[in-house]
Write a protein that holds these residues in place. Structure first.
Motif, PDB file in Angstrom:
ATOM      1  N   ALA A 346       0.846  -1.215   0.000  1.00  0.00           N
ATOM      2  CA  ALA A 346       0.000   0.000   0.000  1.00  0.00           C
ATOM      3  C   ALA A 346       0.870   1.250   0.000  1.00  0.00           C
ATOM      4  N   SER A 351      -1.891  -2.161  -5.915  1.00  0.00           N
ATOM      5  CA  SER A 351      -3.189  -2.706  -5.504  1.00  0.00           C
ATOM      6  C   SER A 351      -3.166  -4.217  -5.309  1.00  0.00           C
ATOM      7  N   HIS A 352      -2.194  -4.886  -5.913  1.00  0.00           N
ATOM      8  CA  HIS A 352      -2.161  -6.348  -5.769  1.00  0.00           C
ATOM      9  C   HIS A 352      -0.720  -6.839  -5.811  1.00  0.00           C
ATOM     10  N   GLU A 418      -0.878   0.151 -12.733  1.00  0.00           N
ATOM     11  CA  GLU A 418      -1.921   0.567 -11.795  1.00  0.00           C
ATOM     12  C   GLU A 418      -2.753   1.702 -12.372  1.00  0.00           C
ATOM     13  N   ARG A 422      -5.910   6.248  -8.637  1.00  0.00           N
ATOM     14  CA  ARG A 422      -6.246   5.433  -7.470  1.00  0.00           C
ATOM     15  C   ARG A 422      -4.984   5.106  -6.665  1.00  0.00           C
ATOM     16  N   SER A 423      -3.918   4.829  -7.385  1.00  0.00           N
ATOM     17  CA  SER A 423      -2.658   4.495  -6.724  1.00  0.00           C
ATOM     18  C   SER A 423      -2.140   5.681  -5.908  1.00  0.00           C
ATOM     19  N   LEU A 426      -4.242   6.084  -2.839  1.00  0.00           N
ATOM     20  CA  LEU A 426      -3.913   5.056  -1.845  1.00  0.00           C
ATOM     21  C   LEU A 426      -2.643   5.441  -1.084  1.00  0.00           C
TER      22      LEU A 426
END
Ligand code: AMP
Ligand code: MG
Length: 493
Positions: A346, A351-352, A418, A422-423, A426
């Motif tokens: 994070a 995200s993964h 990504e 959003r990245s 985060l």
């Protein structure tokens, strides 16, 4: 609605009490009254904790509240007590300790225990005076709320009151009382106490209390041949693992991870010589009294496991089979690395999980250590880079620019997979702009000594929402001044 017979009538505070820990009986605590302090004054209050307790602003401004949270007047329905526990300090069995300066006022009807720290001597004070000084009380108050703001499980702090009563430490200081709030203040050391003394009936009573109130799923476990005490050990191991993973990710050193300072609920507890890392040094020791570096930053994960092992030994009379206890402790080895990976992922805005992630994390930590880069500033600037693509502010932090560029190019390749917005979001919600660095606490303490409590209030505002920008407070997000490295924080508090 059927009235709960344990709930006591309402006081002017609006607080209703039910005191389940007090009901455990005299083997667990001593009932007593706090020792008053002269001419108390407010040093700080947390509005969010007050809201959790449903305390009104009006009442918190009252003389009754000031007196109650200094220990000068009791609140109707409370059953004040000091609890007994034992523990391992710096790896050595220390025997009986107990609440030497903390007193539990009681438990509110909505399940929060309220405790005064520094409210006078108890039967467990040993050589201590039962007091806490203003300096360490401000640190505990601010750090409790800072950790909560960071999303890290912790005991909370409602308020601090001060008094000019002189308190002798290395120098003469003044007294303060912190009001702490948590669902329970039970520590590993409470279990060790009854196990060591062969009081297995009380040990079972305590374990049942903790299971029934906080870990009810342990009763219906299908693991460990249905043994609820092994299931409890597993649950505590998992919570502790998750908590320490968060400490590591944010760069928090606790400083005194003795077993009596480990919460059975996996909360960060007993803020003493803690520190948020400035320059990244994995072997950093924040406690001036910790000459061997037992509680160095990079040792915290192993120490937590060692402490859990002590808890496992204490629970053995209930678990009965050693293999079950060992199996329960295994969960730490699974959960800690998984939680840490999740947190670091994070921080990187990923995200993964994907191949190469571990190298990415280890690569940057090695560079941060090599160049002694400021830990929090690095992550915040990297978050900004993710948002605007400007590499210079991050790059400027490194001496070995070529090594950093190599890392950044691998990172950028991975980042490209990504969703950029959003990245970046985060990362901004994961990498705080504000942490309670020692020098920030120190400045607020100096002001408070001059009876100016605005520094405490301002820092609280920043630390409650540490991921927000807070325009106008850039200095509080900046590098520590040179004098910060000369601050020595010891166990003396
Ligand atoms: P700590 O290192 O703060 O976790 O404290 C270890 C033990 O010493 C606990 O039992 C505390 O209650 C006790 N203790 C620390 N400071 C004092 C004090 N000033 N007066 C009485 N007991 C204290
Ligand atoms: Mg302690």
């Amino acid at each position: 609605m059927i009235a709960d017979p344990l709930v006591k009538p309402e006081a002017k505070s609006g607080l209703r009490w039910r005191n389940r820990f007090a009901a455990l009986g005299p083997a667990f605590h001593t009932r007593l009254a706090p020792t008053p302090l002269p001419a108390p004054y407010w040093v700080g209050q947390s509005r969010t904790v007050a809201d959790t307790l449903c305390l009104s602003n009006n009442w918190l401004a009252s003389a009754e509240a000031l007196a109650a949270f200094t220990g000068n007047q009791s609140l109707p329905g409370t059953e004040t007590l000091a609890s007994v526990y034992s523990g391992h300090q710096f790896g050595v069995w220390a025997g009986q300790l107990g609440d030497g300066r903390a007193m539990l006022l009681g438990e509110t009807a909505n399940g929060l225990e309220v405790q005064l720290k520094g409210a006078g001597r108890t039967p467990y004070s040993r050589m201590g005076d039962g007091r806490a000084v203003l300096r360490s009380s401000i640190r505990e108050f601010l750090c409790s709320e800072a950790m909560h703001g960071l999303g890290i499980p912790t005991t909370r702090a409602l308020c601090i009151t001060g008094s000019d009563a002189p308190i002798r430490r290395e120098a003469i200081e003044t007294a303060a009382v912190v009001t702490r709030v948590a669902p329970s203040f039970i520590r590993f050391g409470h279990f060790e106490h009854f196990a060591y003394n062969g009081q297995h009936e009380q040990l079972r009573q305590l374990a049942d209390f903790v299971i029934d109130n906080f870990y009810p799923a342990c009763r219906s476990t299908e693991n460990f041949s249905g043994n609820p005490y092994a299931a409890l050990l597993e649950q505590v191991s998992e919570r502790t693992a998750a908590m320490v993973a968060q400490w590591q990710a944010v760069g928090f050193c606790h400083g005194v991870m003795n077993t009596d300072n480990m919460s059975i609920l996996g909360l960060t507890i007993d803020y003493g010589p803690f520190q948020f890392l400035d320059a990244f040094n994995p072997a950093h020791i924040c406690n001036h009294s910790d000459t061997q570096g037992r509680y160095a930053y990079n040792r915290q994960p192993n120490i937590a496991y060692w402490n859990l092992f002590c808890l496992g030994q204490a629970l053995l009379p209930l678990i009965e089979e050693q293999e079950l206890a060992i199996a329960a402790l295994e969960s730490y080895k699974r959960v800690f690395p998984a939680e840490l990976e999740k947190r670091m992922r994070a921080k990187l805005g990923l995200s993964h999980s994907e191949a190469g992630e571990r190298e990415l994390v280890e690569g940057i930590l090695t560079l941060l250590a090599q160049d002694k880069v400021d830990y929090s500033i690095f992550w915040r600037r990297l978050s900004q880079f993710a948002a605007d693509g400007q590499a210079e502010p991050v790059r400027d932090l490194f001496l070995d620019r070529a090594a950093f560029d190599t890392w950044l190019s691998t990172y950028t390749d991975r980042q490209a997979q990504e969703d950029a917005a959003r990245s970046a979001a985060l990362m901004r919600q994961t990498n705080p702009k504000f942490v309670l660095r020692n020098h920030l606490g120190e400045q607020a303490i100096q002001q408070a000594r001059e009876k100016d409590f605005s520094g405490v209030a301002n820092l609280l505002t920043l630390l409650e929402n540490p991921f927000d920008e807070h325009p106008g407070f850039e200095p509080q997000a900046d590098f520590p001044p040179d004098w910060a490295s000369s601050i020595e924080i010891s166990c003396s508090s």
